[in-house]
Design a protein around this motif. Structure first.
Motif, short mmCIF file in Angstrom:
data_model
loop_
_atom_site.label_atom_id
_atom_site.label_comp_id
_atom_site.label_asym_id
_atom_site.label_seq_id
_atom_site.Cartn_x
_atom_site.Cartn_y
_atom_site.Cartn_z
N TYR A 135 -3.42 45.04 23.71
CA TYR A 135 -4.68 44.77 23.02
C TYR A 135 -5.82 44.66 24.04
O TYR A 135 -6.66 43.79 23.95
CB TYR A 135 -4.58 43.47 22.21
N TYR A 136 -5.80 45.52 25.01
CA TYR A 136 -6.84 45.50 26.03
C TYR A 136 -8.08 46.21 25.50
O TYR A 136 -7.97 47.23 24.81
CB TYR A 136 -6.34 46.15 27.31
N ILE A 137 -9.22 45.69 25.83
CA ILE A 137 -10.48 46.22 25.31
C ILE A 137 -10.62 47.71 25.62
O ILE A 137 -11.16 48.47 24.83
CB ILE A 137 -11.66 45.38 25.82
N TRP A 138 -10.08 48.15 26.75
CA TRP A 138 -10.19 49.55 27.15
C TRP A 138 -9.42 50.45 26.17
O TRP A 138 -9.83 51.57 25.91
CB TRP A 138 -9.68 49.76 28.57
N SER A 139 -8.30 49.95 25.65
CA SER A 139 -7.50 50.73 24.70
C SER A 139 -8.31 51.01 23.44
O SER A 139 -8.21 52.10 22.86
CB SER A 139 -6.23 49.98 24.31
N TYR A 140 -9.08 50.06 23.01
CA TYR A 140 -9.88 50.24 21.80
C TYR A 140 -10.97 51.28 22.00
O TYR A 140 -11.33 51.99 21.06
CB TYR A 140 -10.50 48.91 21.36
N LEU A 141 -11.52 51.36 23.20
CA LEU A 141 -12.52 52.40 23.46
C LEU A 141 -11.91 53.78 23.27
O LEU A 141 -12.52 54.66 22.66
CB LEU A 141 -13.07 52.26 24.89
N GLU A 142 -10.69 53.95 23.74
CA GLU A 142 -9.98 55.21 23.54
C GLU A 142 -9.73 55.45 22.06
O GLU A 142 -9.86 56.59 21.57
CB GLU A 142 -8.65 55.20 24.30
N ARG A 170 0.08 38.50 20.57
CA ARG A 170 -0.43 39.14 21.79
C ARG A 170 -1.95 39.19 21.82
O ARG A 170 -2.55 39.34 22.88
CB ARG A 170 0.14 40.55 21.93
N LEU A 171 -2.59 39.04 20.65
CA LEU A 171 -4.06 39.04 20.60
C LEU A 171 -4.66 37.86 21.38
O LEU A 171 -5.79 37.93 21.83
CB LEU A 171 -4.55 38.99 19.16
N SER A 172 -3.92 36.79 21.51
CA SER A 172 -4.46 35.61 22.20
C SER A 172 -4.04 35.55 23.67
O SER A 172 -4.33 34.58 24.35
CB SER A 172 -4.03 34.34 21.47
N MET A 173 -3.39 36.60 24.14
CA MET A 173 -2.98 36.61 25.54
C MET A 173 -4.15 37.02 26.44
O MET A 173 -5.09 37.66 26.00
CB MET A 173 -1.81 37.58 25.73
N ALA A 174 -4.07 36.64 27.68
CA ALA A 174 -5.11 36.97 28.65
C ALA A 174 -5.14 38.48 28.90
O ALA A 174 -4.10 39.14 28.90
CB ALA A 174 -4.85 36.24 29.96
N ASN A 175 -6.33 39.00 29.10
CA ASN A 175 -6.47 40.38 29.54
C ASN A 175 -6.07 40.48 31.00
O ASN A 175 -6.22 39.52 31.76
CB ASN A 175 -7.92 40.85 29.40
#
Length: 171
Positions: A12-19, A139-144
């Motif tokens: 759930y990394y922010i970079w994945s959402y950009l893709e 996993r949404l609440s895990m650290a990036n």
């Protein structure tokens, strides 16, 4: 809480959402869109607008101006925490609360008003024999693994050229 979860190997990394946003727009053959994002979705929309200005006509952000920033000196500890968290997370992990209000209060303690958390809770809190829990992928609440610095966030925000609207919930 009712959305499908990413596969176990997906993060759930922010970079994945950009893709993901880019893939959806390309698959739908959309050349220009208005992006609307809330919370982390707002951070994603803002980053996308800064990277692909020709594709974003307008930008609407709800309760978010940009991605969370981390001071550079805190980056090693954050990366270590991100690497260690999946090892301690059980597939059936749920943080239980004795009642609906306690689950809402736990969410409110992360920066929302009780009223706003209650609205989210009506859709996102589930119950079983053990109590109430937030029905989201833990996993949404895990650290990036890595966050941007304040300077980096500012650079992305300054690159946004589309007109925007920021809507912030009261206190």
């Amino acid at each position: 809480g009712l959305s499908s979860w990413r596969s176990p190997e997906g993060g759930y990394y922010i970079w994945s959402y950009l893709e993901d946003v880019l893939a959806v727009l390309n698959a739908l053959e959309l050349e220009k869109v208005t992006l609307l994002g809330h919370s982390m979705g707002g951070a994603i929309a803002g980053l996308f607008a800064s990277l692909f200005p020709a594709m974003v006509d307008k930008l609407v952000l709800l309760d978010c101006v940009g991605p969370l920033a981390t001071e550079p000196e805190a980056a090693p500890a954050q990366m270590l925490r991100a690497l260690q968290q999946p090892q301690s997370l059980r597939a059936s992990y749920r943080n239980y609360y004795p009642g609906f209000d306690e689950a809402v209060q736990a969410r409110a303690a992360k920066g929302l008003s009780f009223a706003a958390a209650t609205i989210l809770g009506k859709r996102g809190i589930a119950r079983d024999d053990s109590g109430y829990y937030w029905a989201m992928d833990p996993r949404l609440s895990m650290a990036n693994m890595m966050s941007l610095s304040e300077t980096q966030v500012a650079a992305f925000l300054q690159a946004i050229v589309s007109p925007g609207l920021l809507i912030a919930a009261p206190g």
